[in-house]
Design a protein around this motif. Structure first.
Motif, PDB file in Angstrom:
ATOM      1  N   ARG A 159       0.832  -1.204   0.000  1.00 40.20           N
ATOM      2  CA  ARG A 159       0.000   0.000   0.000  1.00 40.20           C
ATOM      3  C   ARG A 159       0.867   1.255   0.000  1.00 40.20           C
ATOM      4  O   ARG A 159       1.971   1.256   0.484  1.00 40.20           O
ATOM      5  N   MET A 160       0.286   2.332  -0.509  1.00 34.25           N
ATOM      6  CA  MET A 160       0.932   3.643  -0.496  1.00 34.25           C
ATOM      7  C   MET A 160       0.234   4.508   0.544  1.00 34.25           C
ATOM      8  O   MET A 160      -0.991   4.460   0.673  1.00 34.25           O
ATOM      9  N   TYR A 161       1.002   5.261   1.293  1.00 34.15           N
ATOM     10  CA  TYR A 161       0.461   6.187   2.276  1.00 34.15           C
ATOM     11  C   TYR A 161       0.962   7.583   1.942  1.00 34.15           C
ATOM     12  O   TYR A 161       2.162   7.797   1.762  1.00 34.15           O
ATOM     13  N   ASP A 162       0.061   8.541   1.865  1.00 35.97           N
ATOM     14  CA  ASP A 162       0.397   9.948   1.706  1.00 35.97           C
ATOM     15  C   ASP A 162      -0.142  10.666   2.933  1.00 35.97           C
ATOM     16  O   ASP A 162      -1.331  10.576   3.235  1.00 35.97           O
ATOM     17  N   PHE A 163       0.750  11.357   3.626  1.00 33.26           N
ATOM     18  CA  PHE A 163       0.363  12.077   4.829  1.00 33.26           C
ATOM     19  C   PHE A 163       0.574  13.571   4.627  1.00 33.26           C
ATOM     20  O   PHE A 163       1.523  13.989   3.971  1.00 33.26           O
ATOM     21  N   THR A 164      -0.313  14.350   5.218  1.00 36.53           N
ATOM     22  CA  THR A 164      -0.126  15.784   5.320  1.00 36.53           C
ATOM     23  C   THR A 164       0.014  16.106   6.797  1.00 36.53           C
ATOM     24  O   THR A 164      -0.811  15.681   7.613  1.00 36.53           O
ATOM     25  N   LEU A 165       1.072  16.833   7.129  1.00 31.42           N
ATOM     26  CA  LEU A 165       1.332  17.231   8.501  1.00 31.42           C
ATOM     27  C   LEU A 165       1.193  18.744   8.591  1.00 31.42           C
ATOM     28  O   LEU A 165       1.799  19.470   7.802  1.00 31.42           O
ATOM     29  N   VAL A 166       0.365  19.196   9.516  1.00 32.25           N
ATOM     30  CA  VAL A 166       0.164  20.628   9.730  1.00 32.25           C
ATOM     31  C   VAL A 166       0.733  20.968  11.108  1.00 32.25           C
ATOM     32  O   VAL A 166       0.231  20.494  12.132  1.00 32.25           O
ATOM     33  N   PHE A 167       1.794  21.765  11.091  1.00 29.59           N
ATOM     34  CA  PHE A 167       2.453  22.199  12.317  1.00 29.59           C
ATOM     35  C   PHE A 167       1.903  23.571  12.676  1.00 29.59           C
ATOM     36  O   PHE A 167       1.882  24.474  11.846  1.00 29.59           O
ATOM     37  N   SER A 168       1.467  23.732  13.916  1.00 26.44           N
ATOM     38  CA  SER A 168       0.797  24.954  14.339  1.00 26.44           C
ATOM     39  C   SER A 168       1.208  25.289  15.767  1.00 26.44           C
ATOM     40  O   SER A 168       1.717  24.434  16.499  1.00 26.44           O
ATOM     41  N   ASP A 169       0.959  26.513  16.162  1.00 25.66           N
ATOM     42  CA  ASP A 169       1.184  26.893  17.559  1.00 25.66           C
ATOM     43  C   ASP A 169      -0.024  26.543  18.428  1.00 25.66           C
ATOM     44  O   ASP A 169      -0.025  26.786  19.625  1.00 25.66           O
ATOM     45  N   HIS A 170      -1.036  25.996  17.828  1.00 28.93           N
ATOM     46  CA  HIS A 170      -2.245  25.616  18.550  1.00 28.93           C
ATOM     47  C   HIS A 170      -2.229  24.113  18.837  1.00 28.93           C
ATOM     48  O   HIS A 170      -1.253  23.435  18.579  1.00 28.93           O
ATOM     49  N   PHE A 171      -3.290  23.604  19.360  1.00 27.42           N
ATOM     50  CA  PHE A 171      -3.482  22.166  19.600  1.00 27.42           C
ATOM     51  C   PHE A 171      -2.492  21.618  20.618  1.00 27.42           C
ATOM     52  O   PHE A 171      -2.027  20.480  20.499  1.00 27.42           O
ATOM     53  N   PHE A 172      -2.115  22.423  21.604  1.00 30.59           N
ATOM     54  CA  PHE A 172      -1.233  21.973  22.674  1.00 30.59           C
ATOM     55  C   PHE A 172       0.097  21.432  22.147  1.00 30.59           C
ATOM     56  O   PHE A 172       0.670  20.497  22.689  1.00 30.59           O
ATOM     57  N   GLY A 173       0.585  21.988  21.046  1.00 32.74           N
ATOM     58  CA  GLY A 173       1.862  21.576  20.484  1.00 32.74           C
ATOM     59  C   GLY A 173       1.802  20.327  19.635  1.00 32.74           C
ATOM     60  O   GLY A 173       2.832  19.842  19.177  1.00 32.74           O
TER      61      GLY A 173
END
Length: 97
Positions: free
Chosen positions: A24-38
């Motif tokens: 299987r192929m996995y494509d991930f998107t990671l969103v880094f933010s100052d919110h969401f408790f780090g």
């Protein structure tokens, strides 16, 4: 009628990563933010499964298996290692005190 209870602008950093297992192929998107408790918002683009995860979460293979519905232990370990290499080790925040 609705009442807006939250609205904020954020300069986020977004990273797209791909991983191919034998099956299987996995494509991930990671969103880094100052919110969401780090924590980082991690989305699997194939399944649409998303979760707020930190380094400790992705180090736990059972969390990776559950969130991204991965059955195979070996693939879950590989995805865990991939995400550990991308998500920074940050201090833990006390949530919802």
């Amino acid at each position: 009628m609705f009442e807006s209870i939250l609205g904020m602008d954020d300069l986020s950093t977004v990273q797209h990563i791909g991983y191919a297992s034998e099956s299987r192929m996995y494509d991930f998107t990671l969103v880094f933010s100052d919110h969401f408790f780090g924590k980082t918002l991690v989305t699997c683009l194939q399944s649409g499964n998303s979760s707020l995860l930190d380094f400790h979460d992705v180090s736990d293979v059972s969390v990776v298996k559950r969130v991204f519905r991965i059955q195979d232990d070996e693939i879950a370990h590989e995805v865990s290692a991939l995400l550990q290499s991308k998500i920074p080790l940050a201090k833990k925040f006390d949530q919802y005190e």
